[in-house]
Design a protein around this motif. Sequence first.
Motif, PDB file in Angstrom:
ATOM      1  N   PHE A  18      15.837  29.911  -7.189  1.00 22.71           N
ATOM      2  CA  PHE A  18      15.391  31.285  -7.473  1.00 22.71           C
ATOM      3  C   PHE A  18      16.185  31.902  -8.610  1.00 22.71           C
ATOM      4  O   PHE A  18      15.637  32.600  -9.459  1.00 22.71           O
ATOM      5  CB  PHE A  18      15.455  32.145  -6.197  1.00 22.71           C
ATOM      6  N   ILE A  21      14.714  30.485 -11.861  1.00 23.91           N
ATOM      7  CA  ILE A  21      13.439  31.108 -12.255  1.00 23.91           C
ATOM      8  C   ILE A  21      13.704  32.504 -12.823  1.00 23.91           C
ATOM      9  O   ILE A  21      13.206  32.877 -13.889  1.00 23.91           O
ATOM     10  CB  ILE A  21      12.470  31.202 -11.042  1.00 23.91           C
ATOM     11  N   THR A  25      12.984  33.635 -16.755  1.00 24.50           N
ATOM     12  CA  THR A  25      11.796  34.464 -16.985  1.00 24.50           C
ATOM     13  C   THR A  25      12.105  35.960 -17.132  1.00 24.50           C
ATOM     14  O   THR A  25      11.209  36.743 -17.396  1.00 24.50           O
ATOM     15  CB  THR A  25      10.772  34.281 -15.840  1.00 24.50           C
ATOM     16  N   ILE A  39       4.854  37.498 -12.556  1.00 25.22           N
ATOM     17  CA  ILE A  39       5.819  36.709 -11.783  1.00 25.22           C
ATOM     18  C   ILE A  39       6.413  37.555 -10.661  1.00 25.22           C
ATOM     19  O   ILE A  39       6.659  38.754 -10.840  1.00 25.22           O
ATOM     20  CB  ILE A  39       6.957  36.239 -12.714  1.00 25.22           C
ATOM     21  N   GLY A  40       6.670  36.920  -9.484  1.00 32.73           N
ATOM     22  CA  GLY A  40       7.457  37.603  -8.466  1.00 32.73           C
ATOM     23  C   GLY A  40       6.814  37.707  -7.110  1.00 32.73           C
ATOM     24  O   GLY A  40       7.464  38.078  -6.147  1.00 32.73           O
ATOM     25  N   ASP A  41       5.531  37.390  -7.020  1.00 33.96           N
ATOM     26  CA  ASP A  41       4.920  37.385  -5.685  1.00 33.96           C
ATOM     27  C   ASP A  41       4.401  35.978  -5.426  1.00 33.96           C
ATOM     28  O   ASP A  41       4.694  35.063  -6.177  1.00 33.96           O
ATOM     29  CB  ASP A  41       3.808  38.442  -5.616  1.00 33.96           C
ATOM     30  N   VAL A 100       3.565  28.450 -16.560  1.00 34.24           N
ATOM     31  CA  VAL A 100       4.342  27.307 -17.058  1.00 34.24           C
ATOM     32  C   VAL A 100       5.074  26.662 -15.890  1.00 34.24           C
ATOM     33  O   VAL A 100       5.874  27.316 -15.225  1.00 34.24           O
ATOM     34  CB  VAL A 100       5.370  27.771 -18.123  1.00 34.24           C
ATOM     35  N   TYR A 117      12.488  27.487 -22.848  1.00 33.46           N
ATOM     36  CA  TYR A 117      11.880  28.806 -22.612  1.00 33.46           C
ATOM     37  C   TYR A 117      11.923  29.709 -23.839  1.00 33.46           C
ATOM     38  O   TYR A 117      11.097  30.602 -23.984  1.00 33.46           O
ATOM     39  CB  TYR A 117      12.485  29.485 -21.369  1.00 33.46           C
ATOM     40  N   GLY A 133       3.524  33.290 -14.294  1.00 32.30           N
ATOM     41  CA  GLY A 133       3.956  32.491 -13.157  1.00 32.30           C
ATOM     42  C   GLY A 133       4.165  31.052 -13.537  1.00 32.30           C
ATOM     43  O   GLY A 133       4.153  30.691 -14.716  1.00 32.30           O
ATOM     44  N   GLY A 134       4.371  30.226 -12.530  1.00 31.55           N
ATOM     45  CA  GLY A 134       4.620  28.814 -12.770  1.00 31.55           C
ATOM     46  C   GLY A 134       5.241  28.197 -11.542  1.00 31.55           C
ATOM     47  O   GLY A 134       5.173  28.763 -10.451  1.00 31.55           O
ATOM     48  N   ASP A 135       5.837  27.048 -11.718  1.00 31.29           N
ATOM     49  CA  ASP A 135       6.533  26.402 -10.620  1.00 31.29           C
ATOM     50  C   ASP A 135       7.710  25.639 -11.206  1.00 31.29           C
ATOM     51  O   ASP A 135       7.656  25.191 -12.353  1.00 31.29           O
ATOM     52  CB  ASP A 135       5.582  25.467  -9.860  1.00 31.29           C
ATOM     53  N   THR A 136       8.779  25.537 -10.443  1.00 35.15           N
ATOM     54  CA  THR A 136       9.985  24.858 -10.914  1.00 35.15           C
ATOM     55  C   THR A 136      10.409  23.860  -9.859  1.00 35.15           C
ATOM     56  O   THR A 136      10.609  24.234  -8.706  1.00 35.15           O
ATOM     57  CB  THR A 136      11.119  25.894 -11.113  1.00 35.15           C
TER      58      THR A 136
END
Length: 347
Positions: A18, A21, A25, A39-41, A100, A117, A133-136
């Motif tokens: 977290f 991210i 971002t 981003i954030g939810d 991303v 980034y 948003g995205g995923d890490t």
Amino acid sequence: MLEDKNQERTSLEKLGEFGLIQHLTKSFKLNHKSTLKGIGDDAAVLDFGGKKAIVSTDMLVEGVHFDLSYMPLKHLGYKSVMVNLSDIYAMNAIATQITVSIAVSNRFPLEALEEFYAGVALAAELYKVDLIGGDTTSSTKGMIISVTAIGEANEADITYRNGAKPNDLLVVSGDLGGAYCGLQVLEREKEVFKVNPNNQPDLSPYTYIIERQLKPESRKDIKGLLQGLEIKPTAMIDISDGLSSEILHLCKASEVGCNLFEEKIPLDPTVISACEEFSIDSTLVALSGGEDYELLFTIDQKDFPKIKGNPHFSIIGHMTDKNEGANLVSRSDTKIPITAQGWNSFS
Ligand code: ADP
Ligand code: MG
């Protein structure tokens, strides 16, 4: 081109998922009215009002789509966004948001992801898209990137691959083959570097083609240019895999044939000289090279006077009846069937 060995290396484990991210971002701002939640939810929320939403996604895999030995991470971030925006522009739409997603192994420090980034941020700023948003996640080896691009368009403006008719003109933006030639230069320098790491090559004659490979731009401007000319393309596709492959997609989807004129294919002078240096055929490079991210489209013949002589566009052929097939008309005026790999006489 070379990695700076004195850089700081902050382990990703230090930040946690977290924290990472949030760190990567935090500086992104939202600019589109259509982005209700970024981003954030658990998910982003978009509202396109009366418009249609356009969505496209692409994945880039280290060792398959990019080589970090000559691809700086900032350029990679930028290019990852370009590749996806190009698909939105190929629908004659406006790109508005991106997600991303990245998977990296522990060989990547925080500083490497910051670089990546920074490229994403530059692309988002210049092309006016919101990162929503995205995923890490982690990978055992190498880096994997997935970008999703979202756009909007009025239903009447959306241009599919299947709208071309016989006698439509075939038009391409910009010039072709540069990205492939740039890759040849970078591959050559990589081999030289392996033998002599202290060699400082003079790459200035290759600036244009290396930029076409490492920092491609996508054609955000074409929709507006065509609107200004009062032209609605009948079919459109972006050139990611090379001219021949994209022409075959247009022909197949539209159920038409085409005549492509070799002498009309737009080539930058640096592409022509690089092809001479590498002893490769410049037509073959334009047909099969790929990664140029120009737009290929068809227009009704009545629009010819509106586009003729326009410096942004080249009329490279015309569509025909399906049973005539897709052909390259060579400089010596022979018709050669187009294949996805280029054309038969070179295979
Ligand atoms: P979830 O567990 O629901 O998948 P995450 O913790 O993965 O949520 O993501 C939290 C928020 O951060 C989400 O809004 C997600 O879209 C965003 N996010 C995650 N990874 C990235 C990334 N690499 N780039 C941009 N946004 C990201
Ligand atoms: Mg997630």
